[in-house]
Design a protein around this motif. Sequence first.
Motif, PDB file in Angstrom:
ATOM      1  N   PHE A 262      42.939  38.404  29.309  1.00  0.00           N
ATOM      2  CA  PHE A 262      42.432  39.363  30.293  1.00  0.00           C
ATOM      3  C   PHE A 262      41.065  38.907  30.794  1.00  0.00           C
ATOM      4  O   PHE A 262      40.286  38.297  30.060  1.00  0.00           O
ATOM      5  CB  PHE A 262      42.335  40.758  29.670  1.00  0.00           C
ATOM      6  CG  PHE A 262      43.670  41.331  29.279  1.00  0.00           C
ATOM      7  CD1 PHE A 262      44.518  41.860  30.236  1.00  0.00           C
ATOM      8  CD2 PHE A 262      44.088  41.305  27.959  1.00  0.00           C
ATOM      9  CE1 PHE A 262      45.759  42.371  29.882  1.00  0.00           C
ATOM     10  CE2 PHE A 262      45.326  41.815  27.592  1.00  0.00           C
ATOM     11  CZ  PHE A 262      46.163  42.350  28.550  1.00  0.00           C
ATOM     12  N   LYS A 263      40.792  39.217  32.046  1.00  0.00           N
ATOM     13  CA  LYS A 263      39.569  38.727  32.679  1.00  0.00           C
ATOM     14  C   LYS A 263      38.543  39.848  32.801  1.00  0.00           C
ATOM     15  O   LYS A 263      38.868  40.985  33.174  1.00  0.00           O
ATOM     16  CB  LYS A 263      39.880  38.152  34.066  1.00  0.00           C
ATOM     17  CG  LYS A 263      40.774  36.920  34.020  1.00  0.00           C
ATOM     18  CD  LYS A 263      41.063  36.406  35.417  1.00  0.00           C
ATOM     19  CE  LYS A 263      41.844  35.103  35.370  1.00  0.00           C
ATOM     20  NZ  LYS A 263      43.138  35.235  34.695  1.00  0.00           N
ATOM     21  N   VAL A 264      37.311  39.488  32.492  1.00  0.00           N
ATOM     22  CA  VAL A 264      36.196  40.425  32.631  1.00  0.00           C
ATOM     23  C   VAL A 264      36.053  40.805  34.102  1.00  0.00           C
ATOM     24  O   VAL A 264      36.175  39.965  34.994  1.00  0.00           O
ATOM     25  CB  VAL A 264      34.893  39.790  32.108  1.00  0.00           C
ATOM     26  CG1 VAL A 264      33.716  40.750  32.321  1.00  0.00           C
ATOM     27  CG2 VAL A 264      35.024  39.440  30.631  1.00  0.00           C
ATOM     28  N   THR A 265      35.813  42.075  34.356  1.00  0.00           N
ATOM     29  CA  THR A 265      35.669  42.683  35.684  1.00  0.00           C
ATOM     30  C   THR A 265      37.017  42.833  36.389  1.00  0.00           C
ATOM     31  O   THR A 265      37.367  43.924  36.840  1.00  0.00           O
ATOM     32  CB  THR A 265      34.704  41.894  36.594  1.00  0.00           C
ATOM     33  OG1 THR A 265      33.444  41.765  35.925  1.00  0.00           O
ATOM     34  CG2 THR A 265      34.495  42.611  37.912  1.00  0.00           C
ATOM     35  N   THR A 266      37.806  41.761  36.454  1.00  0.00           N
ATOM     36  CA  THR A 266      39.113  41.851  37.111  1.00  0.00           C
ATOM     37  C   THR A 266      40.032  42.811  36.376  1.00  0.00           C
ATOM     38  O   THR A 266      40.697  43.656  36.984  1.00  0.00           O
ATOM     39  CB  THR A 266      39.769  40.466  37.191  1.00  0.00           C
ATOM     40  OG1 THR A 266      38.907  39.585  37.887  1.00  0.00           O
ATOM     41  CG2 THR A 266      41.110  40.547  37.908  1.00  0.00           C
ATOM     42  N   ASP A 267      40.080  42.687  35.030  1.00  0.00           N
ATOM     43  CA  ASP A 267      40.972  43.520  34.221  1.00  0.00           C
ATOM     44  C   ASP A 267      40.234  44.629  33.473  1.00  0.00           C
ATOM     45  O   ASP A 267      40.730  45.751  33.385  1.00  0.00           O
ATOM     46  CB  ASP A 267      41.739  42.653  33.218  1.00  0.00           C
ATOM     47  CG  ASP A 267      42.701  41.693  33.890  1.00  0.00           C
ATOM     48  OD1 ASP A 267      43.383  42.119  34.836  1.00  0.00           O
ATOM     49  OD2 ASP A 267      42.763  40.517  33.472  1.00  0.00           O
ATOM     50  N   PHE A 268      39.093  44.299  32.914  1.00  0.00           N
ATOM     51  CA  PHE A 268      38.373  45.305  32.123  1.00  0.00           C
ATOM     52  C   PHE A 268      36.878  45.168  32.345  1.00  0.00           C
ATOM     53  O   PHE A 268      36.382  44.094  32.720  1.00  0.00           O
ATOM     54  CB  PHE A 268      38.715  45.182  30.632  1.00  0.00           C
ATOM     55  CG  PHE A 268      38.119  43.978  29.942  1.00  0.00           C
ATOM     56  CD1 PHE A 268      36.956  44.098  29.181  1.00  0.00           C
ATOM     57  CD2 PHE A 268      38.723  42.727  30.035  1.00  0.00           C
ATOM     58  CE1 PHE A 268      36.413  42.994  28.535  1.00  0.00           C
ATOM     59  CE2 PHE A 268      38.184  41.620  29.394  1.00  0.00           C
ATOM     60  CZ  PHE A 268      37.018  41.757  28.644  1.00  0.00           C
ATOM     61  N   GLN A 269      36.179  46.269  32.122  1.00  0.00           N
ATOM     62  CA  GLN A 269      34.727  46.278  32.254  1.00  0.00           C
ATOM     63  C   GLN A 269      34.089  45.788  30.967  1.00  0.00           C
ATOM     64  O   GLN A 269      34.364  46.307  29.886  1.00  0.00           O
ATOM     65  CB  GLN A 269      34.231  47.689  32.594  1.00  0.00           C
ATOM     66  CG  GLN A 269      34.675  48.183  33.956  1.00  0.00           C
ATOM     67  CD  GLN A 269      34.142  47.300  35.078  1.00  0.00           C
ATOM     68  OE1 GLN A 269      32.971  46.933  35.113  1.00  0.00           O
ATOM     69  NE2 GLN A 269      35.040  46.967  36.015  1.00  0.00           N
TER      70      GLN A 269
END
Length: 450
Positions: free
Chosen positions: A97-104
């Motif tokens: 999972f990608k930071v900002t794109t998927d989760f904060q």
Amino acid sequence: MKLNQFARLTTTYSEQIKALQRIKLLDEGYEALSVQALAQQIFARFFPEAHSKTAQNEQMQKIQATASLNLADYLAGISTSFDQRTFYNIALQLLGFKVTTDFQFNHPRRFMAKVGIPYVDQPVLTQELFLEAVYLLLTTRSQNGLLYLDCLANRGFFAHWQKATAPEFLIFNGKTQPVFDTQNFIREVVYVESSLDTDLDGHLDLLETTIFRPKETEKGLRVPVLYTASPYYKGTNDVDADLHNVDVPIQAKAAIQPNLADLKTGTNQSVPAAREPLGETTEPELEAADDSNYLLNDYFLARGFATVYAGGIGTRGSDGMRTCGSPEETASTTAIIEWLAGNRRAYTNKTDRIEIKAWWCNQKVAMTGKSYLGTLATAAATTGVEGLKTVIAEAAISSWYDYYRENGLVVAPVDCQGEDADVLAKLCQTREMDAADHAKSGALFEEQLT
């Protein structure tokens, strides 16, 4: 997006420790290590493609742990515990999972709760809680749907198992792991003798059977089998000209009472005697030229399961006549299982009568298949044949009549308008792909089909 977690076994802490040691993620004597040393050791092993400490450290530097520290730097500064929020900042990135794109960033649990990713709900992870979190992470599905341990396996985590002198299965959380080298499999063909003579040649039909098994069976390992009965395995015939025209008006018909005595549904011919073997061997004579072609089976090849394919009566390489939905079709399907369970003979070729046994099989068989393939698995299951432990049938039918008829009308699958059971039989009577074989069997097939 919703990640539905399933098929995870709930285990005790002691069982988790044994499992982590079994896959060699955790060493003996781990209790004496500090949380820092333990975390550095485990996270380094999460990068199996990196073969030096420097390369491992560079990979960890790509993972952001806190607002100011990457994973390598964060691990250098911890001592007796691991911050939960930081652990799951890291874990989500490891899962793809990608930071900002998927989760904060710094709010990983909000995302995890939303999509159903499990986590250890404690603000500070002691050594025991840290290991529980690691175990849970390995059994969690990644962004692409694979369990994280499967992702590690794809990157070489289990490569050293393939060099073991005494091969064995590896189980983690109730699942077999991909520790067998699929580039080094044994590929062979045998001919299983059925109890049928559907081509009326005075000999029991021999059924060509293709096998893929781990090389480790040559060292004494006995393995279970995934068996797919696939009439399509050796190809199909072109039957477009046999499709019926369905673009016609429907007209009411007067009911008729057929004379059942006029229906020819079989012969009273006695079944020939079985062949008498003239020798026995453990070495096949024919190497499989075809590949495994069912993805579920391929998934389990690396996990130590043998894969077996057989088209059954009337298909290319086998004897007999294709009759869709008949008792004979079911019997030719179960014959393969009976051989795998040690209750039927097979031969290395069709002529020499040299018997070969499934000595490498532990006599436990599962059938797999979609559509027609799954239908044959369902048919086999209804017989109670010894050795068949389960079937995994996808989109299979359980009634041939209801598949082709409804309220007095002929029906067909959406993409097969104008098809009926006769067309499907012609599609799969692939003995005709070999011209000499078709010369022997083609006329009789048309007669029996009529």
